[in-house]
Design a protein around this motif. Structure first.
Motif, PDB file in Angstrom:
ATOM      1  N   ASP A  32      -9.126   7.123   8.173  1.00 52.95           N
ATOM      2  CA  ASP A  32      -7.780   7.175   7.584  1.00 52.95           C
ATOM      3  C   ASP A  32      -7.629   8.533   6.900  1.00 52.95           C
ATOM      4  OD1 ASP A  32      -7.593   4.455   8.193  1.00 52.95           O
ATOM      5  OD2 ASP A  32      -7.825   3.792   6.107  1.00 52.95           O
ATOM      6  N   PHE A  66      -4.631   7.326  -5.723  1.00 55.70           N
ATOM      7  CA  PHE A  66      -3.395   7.036  -4.979  1.00 55.70           C
ATOM      8  C   PHE A  66      -3.210   5.548  -4.687  1.00 55.70           C
ATOM      9  CE2 PHE A  66      -6.844   8.236  -2.089  1.00 55.70           C
ATOM     10  CZ  PHE A  66      -6.974   7.084  -1.329  1.00 55.70           C
ATOM     11  N   CYS A  67      -4.215   4.722  -4.966  1.00 57.06           N
ATOM     12  CA  CYS A  67      -4.299   3.406  -4.331  1.00 57.06           C
ATOM     13  C   CYS A  67      -3.966   2.234  -5.273  1.00 57.06           C
ATOM     14  CB  CYS A  67      -5.706   3.229  -3.768  1.00 57.06           C
ATOM     15  SG  CYS A  67      -5.894   1.713  -2.818  1.00 57.06           S
ATOM     16  N   ILE A 112       0.810  -1.220   0.000  1.00 59.20           N
ATOM     17  CA  ILE A 112       0.000   0.000   0.000  1.00 59.20           C
ATOM     18  C   ILE A 112       0.842   1.268   0.000  1.00 59.20           C
ATOM     19  CG2 ILE A 112      -0.422   0.231   2.523  1.00 59.20           C
ATOM     20  CD1 ILE A 112      -3.271   0.338   0.083  1.00 59.20           C
ATOM     21  N   ARG A 171     -12.214  10.274  -5.084  1.00 55.49           N
ATOM     22  CA  ARG A 171     -12.861   9.583  -3.960  1.00 55.49           C
ATOM     23  C   ARG A 171     -14.373   9.410  -4.179  1.00 55.49           C
ATOM     24  NH1 ARG A 171     -11.241   6.232  -0.344  1.00 55.49           N
ATOM     25  NH2 ARG A 171     -12.501   7.107   1.315  1.00 55.49           N
ATOM     26  N   ARG A 212       2.776   5.562  -5.522  1.00 49.27           N
ATOM     27  CA  ARG A 212       2.880   4.133  -5.846  1.00 49.27           C
ATOM     28  C   ARG A 212       2.949   3.935  -7.357  1.00 49.27           C
ATOM     29  NH1 ARG A 212       5.284   2.243  -3.465  1.00 49.27           N
ATOM     30  NH2 ARG A 212       4.582   0.135  -3.067  1.00 49.27           N
ATOM     31  N   PRO A 231     -12.938   5.838   6.395  1.00 46.47           N
ATOM     32  CA  PRO A 231     -11.832   6.655   5.895  1.00 46.47           C
ATOM     33  C   PRO A 231     -12.342   7.829   5.057  1.00 46.47           C
ATOM     34  CG  PRO A 231     -11.372   4.330   5.560  1.00 46.47           C
ATOM     35  CD  PRO A 231     -12.818   4.431   5.960  1.00 46.47           C
ATOM     36  N   GLN A 249      -9.793  10.480   4.092  1.00 47.48           N
ATOM     37  CA  GLN A 249      -8.541  10.837   3.402  1.00 47.48           C
ATOM     38  C   GLN A 249      -8.238  12.331   3.439  1.00 47.48           C
ATOM     39  OE1 GLN A 249      -7.237   8.088   3.062  1.00 47.48           O
ATOM     40  NE2 GLN A 249      -8.726   6.583   2.351  1.00 47.48           N
TER      41      GLN A 249
HETATM   42  N1  SAM Z   1     -10.750   0.896   1.234  1.00 45.19           N
HETATM   43  C1  SAM Z   1     -10.368   1.841   2.171  1.00 45.19           C
HETATM   44  C2  SAM Z   1     -10.924   3.211   1.777  1.00 45.19           C
HETATM   45  O1  SAM Z   1     -11.756   3.320   0.964  1.00 45.19           O
HETATM   46  O2  SAM Z   1     -10.463   4.200   2.272  1.00 45.19           O
HETATM   47  C3  SAM Z   1      -8.859   1.912   2.393  1.00 45.19           C
HETATM   48  C4  SAM Z   1      -8.001   0.761   2.131  1.00 45.19           C
HETATM   49  S1  SAM Z   1      -6.264   1.063   2.203  1.00 45.19           S
HETATM   50  C5  SAM Z   1      -5.766  -0.579   2.392  1.00 45.19           C
HETATM   51  C6  SAM Z   1      -5.937   1.723   3.819  1.00 45.19           C
HETATM   52  C7  SAM Z   1      -5.466   3.143   3.839  1.00 45.19           C
HETATM   53  O3  SAM Z   1      -4.156   3.266   3.326  1.00 45.19           O
HETATM   54  C8  SAM Z   1      -6.264   4.109   3.005  1.00 45.19           C
HETATM   55  O4  SAM Z   1      -7.458   4.470   3.615  1.00 45.19           O
HETATM   56  C9  SAM Z   1      -5.332   5.266   2.847  1.00 45.19           C
HETATM   57  O5  SAM Z   1      -5.475   6.199   3.896  1.00 45.19           O
HETATM   58  C10 SAM Z   1      -3.959   4.616   2.943  1.00 45.19           C
HETATM   59  N2  SAM Z   1      -3.300   4.650   1.634  1.00 45.19           N
HETATM   60  C11 SAM Z   1      -3.643   3.986   0.529  1.00 45.19           C
HETATM   61  N3  SAM Z   1      -2.817   4.301  -0.484  1.00 45.19           N
HETATM   62  C12 SAM Z   1      -1.923   5.202   0.004  1.00 45.19           C
HETATM   63  C13 SAM Z   1      -0.834   5.920  -0.558  1.00 45.19           C
HETATM   64  N4  SAM Z   1      -0.501   5.789  -1.845  1.00 45.19           N
HETATM   65  N5  SAM Z   1      -0.141   6.760   0.237  1.00 45.19           N
HETATM   66  C14 SAM Z   1      -0.475   6.912   1.545  1.00 45.19           C
HETATM   67  N6  SAM Z   1      -1.495   6.266   2.119  1.00 45.19           N
HETATM   68  C15 SAM Z   1      -2.214   5.419   1.363  1.00 45.19           C
END
Ligand code: SAM
Ligand code: SF4
Length: 464
Positions: free
Chosen positions: A314, A172-173, A52, A288, A350, A274, A276
């Motif tokens: 989060d 970002f994910c 992540i 989002r 990422r 979360p 963000q």
């Molecule tokens: N599905 C959840 C949602 O909708 O928010 C989050 C899943 S993710 C596994 C857990 C957290 O990691 C996210 O809520 C986000 O805050 C953080 N995260 C994910 N990608 C990130 C990135 N590229 N940089 C920093 N934090 C990140």
């Protein structure tokens, strides 16, 4: 009789990985692998990795450096150790891992865990194997269920995966790329898994998924059920006293889920939602699909349904283009909601995600400074939330023996750890506890009806 081979599985990252690690261990048990808590005496080491943030990925490579030494030492002693990398780093960087880390014998993505026995046999035969496919079969149908003994060992609180993957594509994910498209498990299969856990003594179940409230699994009636409806069904399992779910997306909080918070006493009063960022401009850049106003409306709805509900979240600071005003909007959202706790992260670019390619990437020092300010605000709220617990009575689920003799460790409905003097026979029981003190990590309490100093039962006065 040959002694069983030993497998050590080390989990990084989220609860989904913890659950997957258990299922891998359960699938390997009939193959003659017993679990061990250390890599040093293992014949097979599996790193279940997280992709992540960059830091999480780096940890894997440093762990592999240690395993190389361990494997060399074992070889010198005439012992073979097989090293496997599973999880999201395996999925995202399979071939790269094989190139960079010669110690690795097997790379296996999250959708192929049911194939582990065959893959391990190939790796033990000397082949370097990579399986990062998204196979058509349902891995949950093939993965073994835990034995009663394994369930008992793992405790009275269990995770159950109900959906996997995500279709939201926040910019970002990595999740939509590493875990694939959103898939929900059928209702009755989840019900059967929970019933099996309950029979082995589990009292609390947390339904998990990357985007758990997007759940839409098929019910016995052939229709897609919502998470709210699924929670009602699971609440019927005898022995299950507490339900939780995580992680949710604000855009998927439908009425049935809000109503479940109102109608189901077993559903614990915590919502991890979360957000963000508190800035609409940044939320849009993050893709989002919700605004600040929508998020606050969901919070208000949940509070109306369950007035004692607590919120956790989060946050990402330092997303590309975030300016001081955007960041202040996040701080003001924190003030407006009032969280019991939250996770705060610096944006981590990422590879392969749109945000990594955006202009206006922020310098590290700006990200660090914002993270500290946000963390201070969250710390204040966390301290206030814990402080107001003192003097109150909560139902505590006793999970295991505590730090000191005679003490048990349990959790309040709000997930805060509570230490109480109580007999070991109460593990698995839920009993009211009056909170008397707090320390940095725990609440301390006394069983209701017991003296706070001596912990002895307080006898009712004659005629009182
Ligand atoms: N599905 C959840 C949602 O909708 O928010 C989050 C899943 S993710 C596994 C857990 C957290 O990691 C996210 O809520 C986000 O805050 C953080 N995260 C994910 N990608 C990130 C990135 N590229 N940089 C920093 N934090 C990140
Ligand atoms: Fe990642 Fe959650 Fe966004 Fe899905 S909803 S892409 S899991 S942050």
């Amino acid at each position: 009789m040959t002694s069983p081979r030993k497998v050590h599985i080390k989990s990084f990252g989220c609860q989904m990985n913890v659950y997957d690690s258990f299922r891998m261990a359960d699938t390997l048990a009939p193959e003659g692998f017993a679990e061990t808590g250390t890599a040093e005496d293992a014949d097979l080491v599996i790193l279940n990795t997280c992709h992540i943030r960059e830091k999480a990925t780096e940890k894997v490579y440093s762990e592999l450096g240690y395993l190389r030494l361990l494997k060399e030492q074992a070889a010198a002693d005439g012992r073979r150790v097989t090293v496997a990398v599973a999880g999201c780093v395996a999925q995202a960087e399979g071939k790269e891992i094989m190139r960079r880390a010669k110690v690795v014998d097997l790379v296996v993505g999250p959708q192929s865990y049911h194939r582990l026995p065959g893959l391990i046999a190939r790796a033990e035969g000397g082949e370097r194997v990579v399986d990062t496919e998204f196979p058509p079969e349902d891995k949950f149908d093939i993965l073994r269920a835990p034995s009663r003994e394994a369930t008992r060992r793992r405790g009275v609180s269990a995770f159950v995966t109900v959906q996997e993957g995500c279709d939201k594509f926040c910019t970002f994910c990595v999740v939509p790329y590493t875990r694939g498209v959103e898939v929900s498990r059928p209702v009755e299969k989840i019900f059967a898994e929970v019933a099996r856990l309950a029979e082995a003594g589990v009292r609390e179940v947390t339904l998990i998924g990357q985007n758990v409230n997007a759940y839409h699994g098929e019910g016995a009636d052939g229709r897609d059920w919502t998470l709210g409806k699924l929670l009602h069904r699971i609440a019927e399992v005898p022995g299950i006293a507490r339900l939780r779910y995580t992680t949710s997306h604000p855009g998927d909080m439908d009425q049935s889920l809000i109503d479940a918070h109102r109608d189901l006493p077993a559903l614990m009063p915590v919502l991890h939602l979360p957000v963000q960022s508190g800035s609409d401009r940044i939320l849009a850049a993050m893709n989002r699909r919700h605004t600040r106003a929508h998020y606050l409306a969901v919070i208000a709805q949940a509070r109306r349904a369950r007035p004692d509900i607590a919120f956790t979240s989060d946050f990402i600071v330092g997303f590309p283009g975030e300016d001081e005003d955007d960041f202040r909007a996040t701080l003001s959202l924190v003030d407006e909601v009032g969280y019991s706790s939250a996770y705060t992260f610096k944006f981590s670019a990422r590879p392969g995600t749109p945000a990594a390619e955006m202009d206006d990437q922020l310098p590290e020092d700006v990200k660090s400074e914002r993270l500290q300010r946000l963390q201070r605000a969250i710390d204040r709220q966390y301290a206030a939330f814990r402080a107001q617990c003192v003097g109150r009575t909560f139902d505590v689920l006793f999970e295991r023996t505590g730090r000191y003799p005679g003490q048990l460790a349990g959790r309040s409905p709000y997930l805060l750890p509570v230490q109480v003097m109580a007999p070991a026979s109460m593990i698995g029981a839920i009993a009211p506890v009056r909170i008397t003190e707090i320390s940095a990590n725990s609440l301390f309490g006394v069983l209701a009806g017991h003296d706070a100093r001596t912990h002895a039962p307080v006898l009712a006065q004659a005629g009182a």
